[in-house]
Enzyme design. Structure first.
Site, short mmCIF file in Angstrom:
data_model
loop_
_atom_site.label_atom_id
_atom_site.label_comp_id
_atom_site.label_asym_id
_atom_site.label_seq_id
_atom_site.Cartn_x
_atom_site.Cartn_y
_atom_site.Cartn_z
N LYS A 265 0.85 -1.20 0.00
CA LYS A 265 0.00 0.00 0.00
C LYS A 265 0.88 1.25 0.00
O LYS A 265 1.73 1.41 0.87
CB LYS A 265 -0.91 -0.01 1.23
CG LYS A 265 -1.69 1.28 1.46
CD LYS A 265 -2.68 1.16 2.62
CE LYS A 265 -3.32 2.51 2.95
NZ LYS A 265 -4.25 2.44 4.10
N ASP A 270 -2.70 10.03 3.94
CA ASP A 270 -4.11 9.62 4.07
C ASP A 270 -4.85 10.60 4.97
O ASP A 270 -4.78 10.50 6.19
CB ASP A 270 -4.18 8.19 4.64
CG ASP A 270 -5.62 7.70 4.72
OD1 ASP A 270 -6.52 8.35 4.15
OD2 ASP A 270 -5.84 6.64 5.35
N LYS A 277 -10.37 12.50 8.34
CA LYS A 277 -9.94 12.04 9.66
C LYS A 277 -9.92 13.20 10.65
O LYS A 277 -9.76 14.35 10.24
CB LYS A 277 -8.51 11.47 9.57
CG LYS A 277 -8.38 10.16 8.85
CD LYS A 277 -6.92 9.71 8.85
CE LYS A 277 -6.75 8.37 8.15
NZ LYS A 277 -7.39 7.25 8.84
N ASP A 288 1.51 6.20 5.60
CA ASP A 288 0.56 5.24 5.05
C ASP A 288 1.08 4.58 3.76
O ASP A 288 0.36 3.80 3.13
CB ASP A 288 -0.79 5.94 4.82
CG ASP A 288 -1.98 5.03 4.96
OD1 ASP A 288 -1.84 3.95 5.60
OD2 ASP A 288 -3.06 5.37 4.45
N ASP A 347 -12.23 6.82 3.61
CA ASP A 347 -11.04 6.57 4.43
C ASP A 347 -10.62 5.10 4.37
O ASP A 347 -9.52 4.75 4.80
CB ASP A 347 -11.31 7.00 5.88
CG ASP A 347 -10.04 7.17 6.68
OD1 ASP A 347 -8.95 7.16 6.06
OD2 ASP A 347 -10.13 7.31 7.91
N GLU A 349 -9.52 3.58 1.94
CA GLU A 349 -8.97 3.69 0.58
C GLU A 349 -7.93 2.62 0.29
O GLU A 349 -7.72 2.24 -0.85
CB GLU A 349 -8.37 5.09 0.37
CG GLU A 349 -6.92 5.29 0.89
CD GLU A 349 -6.77 5.11 2.40
OE1 GLU A 349 -7.79 5.23 3.10
OE2 GLU A 349 -5.66 4.82 2.87
N ARG A 351 -7.80 -0.62 0.99
CA ARG A 351 -8.34 -1.85 0.43
C ARG A 351 -8.79 -1.64 -1.01
O ARG A 351 -8.81 -2.58 -1.81
CB ARG A 351 -9.47 -2.38 1.31
CG ARG A 351 -10.64 -1.46 1.43
CD ARG A 351 -11.52 -1.81 2.61
NE ARG A 351 -10.89 -1.49 3.89
CZ ARG A 351 -11.45 -1.71 5.07
NH1 ARG A 351 -12.66 -2.23 5.16
NH2 ARG A 351 -10.82 -1.40 6.18
#
Ligand code: BES
Ligand code: ZN
Ligand code: ZN
Length: 496
Positions: A265, A270, A277, A288, A347, A349, A351
């Protein structure tokens, strides 16, 4: 830090500082430290008998030799109880010793290695070098003030007595250095802020490493990803001004070797997107992209150790930001697999981009797929911040990960992916939603990913808790840790 092997005897070796280890009292001194103790008229054993240095794990003590033998100083480091000793404790103690010597302001030291506790010189050296290099890591690149106050050990001489020991130490040093330097490279990328470590920079880094290591790289732009049908990757990248990149790297391409795909990833920041968030600790979301950084590092190591696999590294890299162009809750995306996903939270994102990346990895018909991702806050709730969440669809592969974990000290804990969990992902309008309820968050992340690997043996490492440390722990510094790298490298080294 420059580490070198020298042939020499500790008690005859002239140096600023000699590093010695001992088990906890009343364990008798043996090997090199025993020889030094004799030369020193029993000074070390007296200290221990009197309780001034007990040899407890990670206890460090500076002593001056006053000419008793050629080294000016000695640092003693405790290894704790002999029966509790293992390579992980050895790494931790090595790291502690390195930090102690650095904080003394010393620039160089010597350290004799001789086999003990049933461990060979090579194994001991590899773990010593790993603990040492990972433990003294600092990220100072972006500090301009008071640079003269930064303390760093510059040179370490590892001493072997015989030619055979010197050879074995050299081997361990090489492996330990290759692995640790790559971990530190990944840490630098994770610690680098998102205004510096953009998807473009990750792609360049991938190209640069590939050039140095005769690997192949392909970087797809968002428009190409769109043409290919990667609706999930494209949706996440849309909200950002910073161009997203889909990075594919291959090592040992076309050699007829078994293929293993590594997927990481690569969210360089993020914010949560439209499902934004809370501000508190949002700065940590520069990390991230740890999964992608780990994949870069694993492949660098694999090529330097010449591991005999065809490795395909896939790193979807983008920011996740809110904007007038950003994807929104309620949007339905068509993934590369053809399956559709209803976005409930922008959020979740990771996956989404991984779903396309996992599907893409199947083109290479891999024997196994391993993904590394800072996927869920829920894994931190479940396992805390020093355990990697382990998931998968293949018992032997999961076992490999668990065995590698025992060797490297990177803890993993398995969580289930039973089919019942799919119920949480039912959508009224699409094949799946991208989030479930509040229950079983880390598992839901995993079960979502499982829909995109079909029957290919696969493990998913959720490194959300382990990739970024709020406080330092043994050889893991504050900030980026390089999580999962040593684990996956060990899996590859032990693969038969
Ligand atoms: N990048 C985060 C996960 C994360 C959390 C990483 C804490 C490191 C530390 C991920 O993209 C995310 O935001 N996940 C959501 C999923 C939720 C919306 C289902 C989460 O964990 O809250
Ligand atoms: Zn997120
Ligand atoms: Zn994320």
């Amino acid at each position: 830090m420059n580490i070198r092997v020298e042939q020499g005897r500790a008690r005859k070796y002239p140096c600023d500082l000699l590093l010695l280890f001992s088990f906890e009292f009343p364990e008798p001194l043996e090997g090199v430290i025993h020889e030094v103790d004799l030369e020193w008229k029993g000074f070390i054993s007296t200290l221990m008998k009197q309780g001034d240095f007990k040899g407890e794990l990670n206890q460090c003590r500076l002593l001056y030799t006053h000419g008793a033998f050629p080294s000016q100083r000695v640092v003693l480091t405790g290894l704790g109880k002999r029966e509790e000793f293992d390579l992980e404790r050895w790494r931790v103690a090595s790291s502690r010793a390195g930090q102690f010597i650095r904080d003394l302001g010393m620039k160089r030291f010597a350290f004799p290695i001789k086999k003990f506790s049933g461990l060979s010189e090579e194994e001991l050296t590899e773990s010593f070098v790993t603990g040492m290099l990972l433990g003294v890591y600092q990220f100072n690149e972006l500090k301009t003030l008071e640079r003269e106050k930064i303390k760093e050990v510059e040179e370490v001489f590892i001493l072997g007595e015989t030619a055979e020991e010197v050879r074995a130490i050299g081997e361990g040093l090489r492996t330990g250095r290759i692995i640790s330097e790559a971990v530190c490279m990944a840490r630098d990328l994770v610690n680098g802020p998102s205004n510096r470590v953009t998807p473009t920079v990750i792609a360049e880094k991938a190209r640069q490493i590939a050039k140095e290591h005769a690997m192949e790289v392909e970087v797809l732009e968002v428009s190409q990803a769109e043409t290919l049908g990667m609706g999930a990757c494209v949706a996440v990248a849309k909200g950002s001004q910073e161009p997203g990149k889909f990075i594919i790297r291959e090592y040992n391409k076309g050699e007829g070797l078994n293929t293993i795909a590594l997927v990481g990833k690569g969210i360089t920041f993020d914010s949560g997107g439209i499902s934004i968030k809370p501000a508190e600790r949002m700065e940590q979301m520069k990390g991230d992209m740890s999964g992608a950084a780990s994949v870069l590092a694993i492949m660098k190591i694999a090529s330097e150790l010449q591991l005999p696999y065809h490795l395909v590294g896939i790193m979807p890299a983008t920011e996740n930001l809110p904007s007038g162009k950003a994807y929104k809750p309620g949007d339905v995306l068509k993934t590369l697999s053809g399956q559709t996903v209803e976005v409930i939270s922008t959020d979740a994102e990771g996956r989404l981009i991984l779903s396309d990346a996992l599907t893409y990895s199947l083109r290479y018909q891999p024997k196994a797929v391993v993904d590394l991702a800072t996927l869920t806050g829920a894994v931190v709730v479940a396992l805390g911040d020093y355990v990697i969440g382990l998931f998968g669809n293949d018992e032997p592969l999961i076992k490999r990960a668990e065995e590698a974990s025992h060797k490297t000290g990177e803890k993993v804990w398995r969580l289930p992916l039973w089919e019942e969990y799919l119920d949480y992902l039912k959508s009224d309008v699409a094949d799946f939603r991208n989030v479930g309820t509040r229950s079983a968050g880390a598992i839901i992340g995993g079960i979502f990913l499982s829909r995109f690997v079909k029957k290919t043996p696969w493990v998913h490492l959720d490194i959300a808790g382990t990739a970024y440390n709020e406080k330092e722990r043994s050889y893991l510094p504050k900030g980026g840790t390089g999580s999962g790298i040593r684990l996956v490298v060990q899996m590859l080294r032990d693969w038969k």
